[in-house]
Design a protein around this motif. Structure first.
Motif, mmCIF file in Angstrom:
data_model
loop_
_atom_site.group_PDB
_atom_site.id
_atom_site.type_symbol
_atom_site.label_atom_id
_atom_site.label_comp_id
_atom_site.label_asym_id
_atom_site.label_seq_id
_atom_site.Cartn_x
_atom_site.Cartn_y
_atom_site.Cartn_z
ATOM 1 N N UNK A 35 0.832 -1.206 0.000
ATOM 2 C CA UNK A 35 0.000 0.000 0.000
ATOM 3 C C UNK A 35 0.865 1.253 0.000
ATOM 4 N N UNK A 36 1.955 1.202 0.740
ATOM 5 C CA UNK A 36 2.844 2.360 0.865
ATOM 6 C C UNK A 36 3.329 2.863 -0.495
ATOM 7 N N UNK A 37 3.796 1.953 -1.332
ATOM 8 C CA UNK A 37 4.366 2.381 -2.618
ATOM 9 C C UNK A 37 3.299 2.899 -3.581
ATOM 10 N N UNK A 38 2.040 2.643 -3.294
ATOM 11 C CA UNK A 38 0.979 3.126 -4.181
ATOM 12 C C UNK A 38 0.766 4.629 -4.040
ATOM 13 N N UNK A 75 5.317 8.675 -3.784
ATOM 14 C CA UNK A 75 6.068 8.781 -5.041
ATOM 15 C C UNK A 75 7.569 8.660 -4.854
ATOM 16 N N UNK A 76 8.035 8.575 -3.624
ATOM 17 C CA UNK A 76 9.469 8.428 -3.378
ATOM 18 C C UNK A 76 9.936 6.985 -3.543
ATOM 19 N N UNK A 77 8.982 6.063 -3.686
ATOM 20 C CA UNK A 77 9.314 4.647 -3.828
ATOM 21 C C UNK A 77 8.462 4.026 -4.926
ATOM 22 N N UNK A 78 9.040 3.074 -5.640
ATOM 23 C CA UNK A 78 8.258 2.278 -6.585
ATOM 24 C C UNK A 78 8.175 0.825 -6.124
ATOM 25 N N UNK A 83 13.395 2.984 -6.654
ATOM 26 C CA UNK A 83 12.687 4.119 -7.229
ATOM 27 C C UNK A 83 12.954 4.087 -8.725
ATOM 28 N N UNK A 84 11.929 3.748 -9.490
ATOM 29 C CA UNK A 84 12.054 3.609 -10.940
ATOM 30 C C UNK A 84 11.885 4.975 -11.604
ATOM 31 N N UNK A 85 12.953 5.472 -12.220
ATOM 32 C CA UNK A 85 12.924 6.765 -12.902
ATOM 33 C C UNK A 85 12.835 6.601 -14.413
ATOM 34 N N UNK A 140 16.915 3.592 -9.026
ATOM 35 C CA UNK A 140 17.723 3.771 -7.817
ATOM 36 C C UNK A 140 17.359 2.668 -6.832
ATOM 37 N N UNK A 141 18.366 2.016 -6.281
ATOM 38 C CA UNK A 141 18.142 0.936 -5.319
ATOM 39 C C UNK A 141 18.878 1.240 -4.022
ATOM 40 N N UNK A 142 18.260 0.847 -2.912
ATOM 41 C CA UNK A 142 18.888 1.075 -1.622
ATOM 42 C C UNK A 142 18.352 0.125 -0.576
ATOM 43 N N UNK A 143 18.814 0.292 0.644
ATOM 44 C CA UNK A 143 18.389 -0.554 1.755
ATOM 45 C C UNK A 143 17.994 0.326 2.939
ATOM 46 N N UNK A 144 17.302 -0.281 3.890
ATOM 47 C CA UNK A 144 16.904 0.480 5.064
ATOM 48 C C UNK A 144 16.413 -0.421 6.172
ATOM 49 N N UNK A 145 16.047 0.195 7.283
ATOM 50 C CA UNK A 145 15.453 -0.516 8.406
ATOM 51 C C UNK A 145 14.395 0.389 9.020
#
Length: 213
Positions: A38-41, A44-47, A66-68, A73-78
């Protein structure tokens, strides 16, 4: 709700702040923001956000994209979500990073707060990051990048509001569809600085942000 330009913030506090009032049940706002699909819908900062392992303390590792179109752009997080506040307030803390040299954002940290009120849920975020793109990024960040990122975040928050309040799917308020008559997401519906607390935006972060640092 009238917005305040990011330029009006104190020069000593460069962190971004976005707040919006959502007239919807707290559990619904929580669901739409904590569920990755739901978040990515609406954001707009994430795809794409893909959960990885869950740590012993409940924190969740994830990877994001994040598809431009011309580049992804790919990354990681917690992230670490909490629901224990006696006042009913909930929080979510976040750390993120990327090795992508083309990303305008490098390492960052932030939080969400869900504050229940008589009128609805005050949904707000505070976050900061190190600019990408080397010296060029450091020059452009206060002039262009940080202002654009604030606008993108605020507009995304209003897309969330339209979804939670009126049931309008985020897909109907993105891209060219947002130009049609009717309900349009607007960044100006958000606040860009917190109510006076005597603390900076990041000093107002929940304790959980330090726990996952």
């Amino acid at each position: 709700m009238a917005s305040v330009s990011p330029r009006s913030r104190s020069r000593g506090d460069r962190a971004l702040y976005v707040e919006i009032l959502i007239v919807a049940p707290l559990d619904e706002v929580w669901r739409l923001t904590q569920d990755p699909a739901s978040h990515v819908r609406w954001d707009a900062r994430f795809s794409d956000i893909v959960p990885q392992r869950t740590r012993a303390d409940g924190a969740q590792d994830f990877r994001y994209e994040l598809d431009l179109v011309v580049h992804t752009i790919r990354g990681t997080g917690v992230s670490y979500a909490t629901k224990e506040s006696p006042s009913g307030e909930r929080t979510s803390a976040l750390l993120f990073d990327t090795d992508d040299a083309l990303s305008p954002l490098g390492t960052g940290r932030g939080y969400w707060r869900y504050v229940p009120t008589e009128k609805g849920v005050r949904f707000l975020t505070g976050y900061d990051y190190a600019p990408g793109w080397g010296w060029l990024g450091r020059v452009l960040d206060p002039l262009v990048t940080r202002r654009f990122v604030w606008w993108l975040t605020a507009r995304s928050f209003d897309r969330l509001r339209l979804w939670a309040e009126l049931g309008i799917p985020p897909e109907e308020t993105s891209g060219w569809r947002s130009l049609r008559r009717g309900y349009r997401p607007r960044a100006r519906n958000c606040l860009s600085r917190p109510r006076r607390t005597g603390r900076t935006i990041m000093e107002d972060a929940p304790v959980s942000l330090e726990e996952i640092a």
